[in-house]
Design an enzyme around this catalytic site. Structure first.
Site, mmCIF file in Angstrom:
data_model
loop_
_atom_site.group_PDB
_atom_site.id
_atom_site.type_symbol
_atom_site.label_atom_id
_atom_site.label_comp_id
_atom_site.label_asym_id
_atom_site.label_seq_id
_atom_site.Cartn_x
_atom_site.Cartn_y
_atom_site.Cartn_z
ATOM 1 N N GLU A 8 0.797 -1.226 0.000
ATOM 2 C CA GLU A 8 0.000 0.000 0.000
ATOM 3 C C GLU A 8 0.828 1.275 0.000
ATOM 4 O O GLU A 8 0.471 2.250 -0.652
ATOM 5 C CB GLU A 8 -0.931 0.041 1.224
ATOM 6 C CG GLU A 8 -1.921 -1.086 1.292
ATOM 7 C CD GLU A 8 -1.405 -2.219 2.156
ATOM 8 O OE1 GLU A 8 -0.190 -2.494 2.099
ATOM 9 O OE2 GLU A 8 -2.205 -2.834 2.869
ATOM 10 N N ASP A 96 -2.113 -5.479 3.382
ATOM 11 C CA ASP A 96 -2.354 -5.897 4.764
ATOM 12 C C ASP A 96 -3.255 -7.118 4.820
ATOM 13 O O ASP A 96 -4.040 -7.387 3.904
ATOM 14 C CB ASP A 96 -2.977 -4.750 5.562
ATOM 15 C CG ASP A 96 -2.000 -3.592 5.749
ATOM 16 O OD1 ASP A 96 -0.787 -3.826 5.612
ATOM 17 O OD2 ASP A 96 -2.455 -2.469 6.006
ATOM 18 N N ASP A 98 -5.832 -7.885 6.758
ATOM 19 C CA ASP A 98 -7.218 -7.807 7.224
ATOM 20 C C ASP A 98 -8.165 -7.691 6.023
ATOM 21 O O ASP A 98 -7.751 -7.779 4.871
ATOM 22 C CB ASP A 98 -7.394 -6.638 8.190
ATOM 23 C CG ASP A 98 -7.014 -5.302 7.566
ATOM 24 O OD1 ASP A 98 -6.644 -5.291 6.374
ATOM 25 O OD2 ASP A 98 -7.073 -4.272 8.258
ATOM 26 N N GLU A 100 -9.733 -5.130 4.807
ATOM 27 C CA GLU A 100 -9.471 -3.982 3.950
ATOM 28 C C GLU A 100 -8.288 -4.263 3.028
ATOM 29 O O GLU A 100 -8.307 -3.926 1.846
ATOM 30 C CB GLU A 100 -9.193 -2.749 4.824
ATOM 31 C CG GLU A 100 -9.173 -1.456 4.056
ATOM 32 C CD GLU A 100 -9.092 -0.247 4.963
ATOM 33 O OE1 GLU A 100 -8.966 0.861 4.426
ATOM 34 O OE2 GLU A 100 -9.142 -0.416 6.190
ATOM 35 N N TYR A 323 1.396 -5.984 12.899
ATOM 36 C CA TYR A 323 0.264 -5.279 12.296
ATOM 37 C C TYR A 323 -0.650 -4.729 13.379
ATOM 38 O O TYR A 323 -0.982 -5.408 14.355
ATOM 39 C CB TYR A 323 -0.509 -6.224 11.382
ATOM 40 C CG TYR A 323 -1.520 -5.522 10.520
ATOM 41 C CD1 TYR A 323 -1.141 -4.451 9.722
ATOM 42 C CD2 TYR A 323 -2.852 -5.917 10.503
ATOM 43 C CE1 TYR A 323 -2.068 -3.793 8.924
ATOM 44 C CE2 TYR A 323 -3.776 -5.275 9.703
ATOM 45 C CZ TYR A 323 -3.374 -4.209 8.923
ATOM 46 O OH TYR A 323 -4.294 -3.555 8.143
ATOM 47 N N ARG A 325 -3.841 -3.460 13.276
ATOM 48 C CA ARG A 325 -5.298 -3.601 13.251
ATOM 49 C C ARG A 325 -5.625 -5.058 13.567
ATOM 50 O O ARG A 325 -5.590 -5.916 12.696
ATOM 51 C CB ARG A 325 -5.867 -3.197 11.894
ATOM 52 C CG ARG A 325 -5.696 -1.719 11.595
ATOM 53 C CD ARG A 325 -6.417 -1.292 10.325
ATOM 54 N NE ARG A 325 -6.202 0.106 10.063
ATOM 55 C CZ ARG A 325 -5.241 0.600 9.280
ATOM 56 N NH1 ARG A 325 -4.391 -0.226 8.700
ATOM 57 N NH2 ARG A 325 -5.115 1.897 9.102
ATOM 58 N N HIS A 370 -3.883 -12.278 13.185
ATOM 59 C CA HIS A 370 -3.939 -13.431 14.069
ATOM 60 C C HIS A 370 -3.002 -13.289 15.257
ATOM 61 O O HIS A 370 -2.750 -14.254 15.962
ATOM 62 C CB HIS A 370 -3.595 -14.696 13.281
ATOM 63 C CG HIS A 370 -2.212 -14.692 12.718
ATOM 64 N ND1 HIS A 370 -1.925 -14.183 11.479
ATOM 65 C CD2 HIS A 370 -1.048 -15.130 13.236
ATOM 66 C CE1 HIS A 370 -0.628 -14.318 11.242
ATOM 67 N NE2 HIS A 370 -0.073 -14.884 12.290
#
Length: 961
Positions: A8, A96, A98, A100, A323, A325, A370
């Site tokens: 990203e 990422d 997740d 998103e 990470y 989030r 996780h």
């Protein structure tokens, strides 16, 4: 074989590139590349006339979303990625892990349409080991996760877009409403309603300062003749009286009773009745999730949720933490061993438990990453060895301490309770002293969790008591009768709001930062007073409207159930289309509700604000809240100032405001130079000063020169009425400072009205230096440079010399890092200094108008002057040219305009200056009247030849864009 890896952000790309082979090229997509259109005009031409075009979602069929590339930067990124992809043999999407991130990978695949093999690579930390492991375990894009994210995005559009339009139409233009945002606002409003319903209770008690020998301690009155004294926890918050279930079982002291006992026992002997010791343990909290990180960063570092996530994002992208989030509190085996290694090394074996602590997520539907948020790697870098500084260091240290503490042994404590008696005649008064002893700190050596309740922090502190035993005699040094009031429920802070949202299952922690910022934006729904979030009257009006007409949307259980259903879509257990159909399209569903409310709701009733026990009509209008009530048979209207919170608003406030308005503003005095009155007035944003406007000049006082016209005003029209000078009263000046002492008040008023005031000119460039008060407090200004004044009151009397001293100091503030010089290397061939400085991202080389990073293999301590000059030269040769300044651009345009005008006399067609072209095109596209069009064309033709039709159309298109 070459491989293109897409992430990203450039920072993430730079960090990952270090851990991949040379034939791997890592590029950034710059975040989301596609999204739903903002309105129908952004839709593809063939779809603009569809009934659902404004939504960007085909609600008539299978809720297919129309995605477009809106941001010019995204268009540029796609072009660059397509070019790089044409030279690659393989594509790896490493966004990422997740929902998103999964959606971004899916959008990249859809936009790039690669013809080479595609792999999905996920990792929760950016280290060499993690990247290599992820590279060996690639997978396909998870379509279920993508579907869940798309359902969430479509749902937010189907709710937020029409609901915001409806709220704007019925209450006030520009308001927004949404699935999660409105539920969060309701939490604030409901807490304010509780505060409004709250009835204060009062009580008295006694506090004694006792001593044994030279050691003193405090004790509180607990009971009289074994009947317990009432305290705050015994009151009913709705009546202000003792709870019915406890009536007759407690003793409520009033002032007379407390003072009588105070005098009666002052000289009597005090004896220890009993001493109780209660050993207990406390365990460490689990490692951080997104939610708990936001809460603790708010409590301990004073960061907003948005600031916390921004800093955590940078720490993650630069390889410092995992990470950020995540809903999980799980730690990998590697992380547990790293934490245990840190404990053994820093604290010793006594702080290391025999077995590792394992944590399980309590949050429903924990589905993001996780693993918990923790430092990266198989050995946690101590905070001071990371090279981080400022807020990044502070947040990393918080994460490091929490992670290490989570694997340490329990803290062992002992609570101590001492019962003490003093007799006054036939009455026995029992006092109680509470203490705490920390026998072994355990995890508290590394970290103690903060609290929103200041009293709760005492649980983690030593509260020493002297060694006491039964029948010990004590001396009373002092005894006081104390008055107490019960307190209303505390307003939400950002930290407690995040906690409440998570506990209620509303939204996802990764979205909380954006939600809170939207609520606070422009003080529309909440304003921050200290750390508290105070809901506005507009928040009350919108919440009441939604409760009345869309009760499900602000029902916390319904909102949480929607989140669970989205989780079911992510797991492939629920169809996205069926879910959206049930919510939006079936008979009586959300779409029908919107249409019905649009037709049948009266805007006047929608603008009303319901406040309990308030005998007047409160509404929100275009210029803010106001109240209408009847007084002496006449309807009065009073504007409600923002500084009166909804919980505190009473009719007494309104009566006072009305009296102040009818009496007119207070005259402070007359300006010594202008000779005009200075008034103290009260506006919607608080009190302010106003200097009476000068009388307008007579119409014919100064006839204009013949043939000379003033721009913007026709001859013969009236001159504009002079505007009065106004100045807000800063928070460090109270109203009595201005009103009670006439001379002092007038002096302060004159000084405030003179702001900003000129202090003089800067000795280097002769530019003016001024002092003033702005949105963020008192400041000093020199050109475009601002400095905050540490003592705001000095703005009225600071001297030029003092201002120059402040301007010479390095700039300070949130997110601003002052570069400090680590080494002076010498001078370059031109005589400019070359230094090693410590900056925001670590040490770097500073030269004349160019900086260069220190490459790998070189350290700040050993880098030579020659190598530094070489690196600066390379950096200067490779860095892009800076765009010209605004001033230079303006000057260049002016020169070009003059040259163009000069050439117009000699050359023929199509030399119309660009501004004239746009003006003609704009008129031709905006004016549909043939007469006006002909008039415009004739006028243009009289000045010069009109542009060709093709160029006019091109200019019109440019103007529209």
């Amino acid at each position: 074989m070459s491989t293109l890896v897409i992430v990203e952000s450039p920072a993430k790309a730079k960090t990952i590139q270090k851990y991949l082979p040379a034939n791997y090229v890592v590029m950034a997509s710059m975040g989301h590349i596609r999204d739903l259109p903002d309105n129908a005009s952004q839709m593809p031409t063939k779809l603009r006339k569809e009934a659902w075009a404004s939504l960007g979602v085909n609600v008539e069929e299978d809720f297919e979303a129309v995605y477009i590339v809106k941001d010019p930067r995204s268009k540029k990124s796609i072009e660059e990625l397509k070019k790089a992809l044409s030279e690659a043999d393989e594509l790896i999407l490493a966004t990422d892990e997740d929902r998103e991130g999964e959606a971004i990978s899916w959008h990249l695949r859809e936009a790039l349409k690669p013809k080479v093999p595609i792999k999905r690579m996920v990792f929760h930390e950016i280290t060499k080991t993690a990247i290599q492991e992820a590279l060996n375990n690639t997978r396909a894009i998870d379509e279920h996760l993508v579907s869940a994210q798309e359902a969430r995005r479509i749902l937010d559009r189907l709710v937020g877009y029409p609901l915001s339009l409806l709220v704007g139409k019925k209450i006030k233009y520009g308001l927004s409403a949404g699935r999660v945002q409105s539920a969060a606002v309701r939490l604030l409003v409901e807490r304010e309603r509780e505060r409004r319903r709250f009835q204060k209770g009062t009580y008295w008690d006694l506090k004694a300062a006792l001593a044994k020998g030279h050691e003193s301690f405090d004790a509180m009155l607990y009971a009289i003749n074994e009947v317990r004294i009432a305290t705050s926890k015994d009151f009913d918050e709705h009546t202000g009286k003792i709870e019915a279930s406890k009536a007759g079982k407690l003793l409520l002291l009033n002032q007379a009773d407390a003072q009588r006992y105070q005098e009666a026992i002052r000289q009597h002997p005090w004896r220890v009745l009993s001493v109780h010791h209660n050993p207990y343990r406390t365990s460490p909290k689990p490692p951080f999730t997104t939610s708990t990180l936001q809460q603790e960063a708010s409590r301990k570092l004073g960061l907003s949720a948005q600031e916390t996530m921004g800093i955590a994002q940078r720490l993650y992208e630069n390889g410092h933490i995992t990470y950020m989030r995540t809903d999980s509190v799980h730690l990998s085996d590697q992380a547990i061993q790293a934490a245990r290694g840190s404990i053994q090394k820093l604290y010793g074996g006594d702080y290391l438990p025999d077995q590792a602590r394992l944590y399980k997520s309590a949050a429903k539907g924990a589905q993001e990453a996780h693993e918990a948020i923790r430092p990266t790697g198989d050995a946690f870098a101590p905070p001071r060895q990371t090279g981080l500084i400022g807020r990044e260091l502070a947040l990393y240290e918080l994460i490091w301490m929490r992670t290490v503490a989570s694997q340490m042994v329990d803290a062992r404590k002992t609570s101590i309770r001492v019962e003490i008696e003093v007799r006054a005649g036939q009455e026995a008064l029992q006092f109680r002293a509470n203490g705490q002893r920390i026998d072994f700190p355990g995890f508290m050596r590394a970290y103690v969790e903060g609290s929103d309740e200041p009293e709760a922090d005492l649980e983690n502190k030593d509260v020493p008591l002297p060694e006491l035993k039964q029948d010990d005699l004590l001396s009373c040094q002092e005894i006081n009768a104390l008055y107490h009031e019960t307190k209303p429920p505390a307003r939400f802070t950002e930290a407690s709001l995040v906690k409440a949202l998570e506990e209620e299952g509303i939204g996802r922690p990764s979205t909380y930062a954006a939600i809170i910022e939207k609520i606070k934006a422009e003080d529309r729904y909440a304003r921050k007073v200290g750390n508290a979030l105070v809901p506005t009257y507009m928040a009350f009006a919108v919440t009441h409207f939604l409760e009345e007409y869309f009760s499900d949307l602000v029902d916390l259980k319904f909102t949480a159930r929607m989140e669970n259903q989205l989780d079911e879509i992510a797991r492939g257990e629920l169809s996205k289309v069926n879910y959206l159909h049930e919510f939006y399209r079936k008979e009586g569903a959300f779409r029908d509700q919107i249409d019905d409310r649009d037709t049948n709701v009266d805007p006047e009733s929608a603008r009303s604000v319901a406040l309990e026990s308030f005998g007047a009509e409160l509404r929100v209008g275009r210029f803010g809240p106001y109240v209408q009530f009847e007084q002496d048979g006449e309807v009065k209207r009073v504007d409600v100032p923002d500084d009166i919170a909804p919980a505190e608003l009473t009719l007494a406030h309104l009566t006072q405001l009305l009296e102040e308005r009818e009496q007119g503003p207070t005259i402070i005095g007359f300006h010594p130079e202008a000779g005009r009155a200075i008034y103290l007035k009260k506006g919607p944003y608080g009190p302010y000063l106003e200097l009476e406007a000068p009388a307008p000049e007579p119409e014919d006082a100064a006839p204009a020169e013949e043939g000379k016209k003033k721009r913007g005003r026709k001859q013969g029209t009236k001159k504009e009425t002079p505007k009065p000078t106004r100045a807000s009263i800063p928070r460090w000046i109270s109203i009595p400072d201005i009103t009670e002492d006439p001379d002092r008040g007038l002096e302060l008023a004159v000084k405030l009205l003179a702001l900003p005031r000129q202090l003089g000119t800067h000795p280097e460039d002769q530019a003016p230096i001024e002092a003033g008060i702005g949105r963020y407090g008192a400041f000093i200004k020199h050109g475009e440079t601002y400095r905050n004044l540490p003592e705001e009151s000095r703005v009225l009397d600071i001297t030029l010399e003092e201002a120059l001293t402040i301007l010479r100091e390095p700039r300070k503030g949130k997110g601003i890092k002052t570069s400090s010089v680590l080494r002076e290397l010498g001078s370059d061939p031109e005589g400019n200094a070359v230094q090693i400085c410590d900056g925001r991202y670590g040490p770097y080389i500073k030269g004349h108008q160019v900086n260069a990073p220190i490459p790998r293999g070189f350290s700040p301590e050993t880098l030579t002057l020659e190598k530094a000059i070489e690196l600066l030269a390379i950096r200067k040769a490779t860095q892009p040219e800076k765009p010209p300044s605004k001033k230079a651009t303006t000057k260049k345009k002016a020169e070009a305009s003059e040259a163009s005008e000069a050439s117009d006399d000699d050359e023929s067609d199509n030399k119309t200056p660009r501004k004239t072209k746009a003006k003609v095109a704009s008129k031709e596209t905006a004016e549909t009247s043939e007469k006006k069009t002909n008039k415009t064309s004739t006028k243009a033709a009289s000045e010069k030849k009109p542009p060709t039709a093709a160029k006019t159309a091109k200019a019109a298109k440019s103007t529209k864009t």
